[in-house]
Design a protein around this motif. Structure first.
Motif, PDB file in Angstrom:
ATOM      1  N   ALA A   1     -37.151  24.068  71.455  1.00 27.17           N
ATOM      2  CA  ALA A   1     -37.329  25.515  71.318  1.00 27.17           C
ATOM      3  C   ALA A   1     -36.000  26.195  70.974  1.00 27.17           C
ATOM      4  N   SER A   2     -34.927  25.754  71.614  1.00 28.32           N
ATOM      5  CA  SER A   2     -33.609  26.329  71.324  1.00 28.32           C
ATOM      6  C   SER A   2     -33.187  26.038  69.899  1.00 28.32           C
ATOM      7  N   LEU A   3     -33.425  24.824  69.437  1.00 27.11           N
ATOM      8  CA  LEU A   3     -33.078  24.463  68.061  1.00 27.11           C
ATOM      9  C   LEU A   3     -33.853  25.334  67.071  1.00 27.11           C
ATOM     10  N   GLY A   4     -35.129  25.562  67.360  1.00 29.49           N
ATOM     11  CA  GLY A   4     -35.932  26.423  66.492  1.00 29.49           C
ATOM     12  C   GLY A   4     -35.418  27.845  66.458  1.00 29.49           C
ATOM     13  N   ARG A   5     -35.034  28.375  67.612  1.00 26.28           N
ATOM     14  CA  ARG A   5     -34.515  29.749  67.666  1.00 26.28           C
ATOM     15  C   ARG A   5     -33.190  29.861  66.920  1.00 26.28           C
ATOM     16  N   PHE A   6     -32.304  28.886  67.112  1.00 23.54           N
ATOM     17  CA  PHE A   6     -31.020  28.943  66.419  1.00 23.54           C
ATOM     18  C   PHE A   6     -31.200  28.784  64.910  1.00 23.54           C
ATOM     19  N   THR A   7     -32.174  27.974  64.490  1.00 20.36           N
ATOM     20  CA  THR A   7     -32.459  27.834  63.063  1.00 20.36           C
ATOM     21  C   THR A   7     -32.956  29.159  62.488  1.00 20.36           C
ATOM     22  N   ALA A   8     -33.876  29.802  63.194  1.00 21.10           N
ATOM     23  CA  ALA A   8     -34.375  31.106  62.744  1.00 21.10           C
ATOM     24  C   ALA A   8     -33.245  32.136  62.696  1.00 21.10           C
ATOM     25  N   PHE A   9     -32.374  32.099  63.694  1.00 19.58           N
ATOM     26  CA  PHE A   9     -31.245  33.029  63.722  1.00 19.58           C
ATOM     27  C   PHE A   9     -30.324  32.779  62.528  1.00 19.58           C
ATOM     28  N   ALA A  10     -30.067  31.510  62.219  1.00 17.01           N
ATOM     29  CA  ALA A  10     -29.211  31.182  61.069  1.00 17.01           C
ATOM     30  C   ALA A  10     -29.833  31.685  59.775  1.00 17.01           C
ATOM     31  N   LEU A  11     -31.156  31.544  59.638  1.00 21.16           N
ATOM     32  CA  LEU A  11     -31.829  32.048  58.436  1.00 21.16           C
ATOM     33  C   LEU A  11     -31.720  33.573  58.337  1.00 21.16           C
ATOM     34  N   MET A  12     -31.815  34.244  59.467  1.00 24.28           N
ATOM     35  CA  MET A  12     -31.661  35.714  59.452  1.00 24.28           C
ATOM     36  C   MET A  12     -30.246  36.106  59.045  1.00 24.28           C
ATOM     37  N   VAL A  13     -29.251  35.371  59.526  1.00 16.63           N
ATOM     38  CA  VAL A  13     -27.864  35.660  59.152  1.00 16.63           C
ATOM     39  C   VAL A  13     -27.683  35.485  57.642  1.00 16.63           C
ATOM     40  N   VAL A  14     -28.248  34.419  57.096  1.00 19.33           N
ATOM     41  CA  VAL A  14     -28.144  34.172  55.654  1.00 19.33           C
ATOM     42  C   VAL A  14     -28.859  35.288  54.880  1.00 19.33           C
ATOM     43  N   ALA A  15     -30.039  35.697  55.354  1.00 22.71           N
ATOM     44  CA  ALA A  15     -30.779  36.765  54.671  1.00 22.71           C
ATOM     45  C   ALA A  15     -29.990  38.075  54.669  1.00 22.71           C
TER      46      ALA A  15
END
Length: 100
Positions: A43-57
């Motif tokens: 779950a943490s890996l998924g949240r950090f991945t989503a956060f990284a995608l938001m930063v890139v966006a």
């Protein structure tokens, strides 16, 4: 307008902010208690991945595009609603059980 981003400062700061206690960390703690360490880590890996995608966006200027274009915002909203897990959890099994 200054477009230079100090990535060496921004990325660690953003990750630290994402890891601070809050709803996301509570979710990881709950998953860990109910389902074990691997579930919490996943779950943490998924949240950090989503956060990284938001930063890139954000870095790519998606916020400016959405602010300037109502059709683009509507399309993103429709796509978001169609993706599982992004509807506020209305269909989550725990929530269905709590409703009965």
């Amino acid at each position: 307008m200054d477009t230079e981003v100090p990535w060496a400062t921004f990325v660690p700061s953003a990750m630290l902010l994402a890891a601070t206690p809050g709803a996301n960390q509570s979710l990881a703690f709950r998953n860990g208690l109910r389902h074990g360490l691997s579930s919490a880590a996943c779950a943490s890996l998924g949240r950090f991945t989503a956060f990284a995608l938001m930063v890139v966006a954000v870095a790519a200027g998606l916020g400016a595009v959405l602010a300037a274009s109502e059709p683009a915002f509507a399309i993103i909203n429709v796509v978001r609603r169609g993706l599982p897990g992004l509807d506020g959890g209305a269909e989550h099994p725990d929530r269905r059980a709590e409703a009965h």
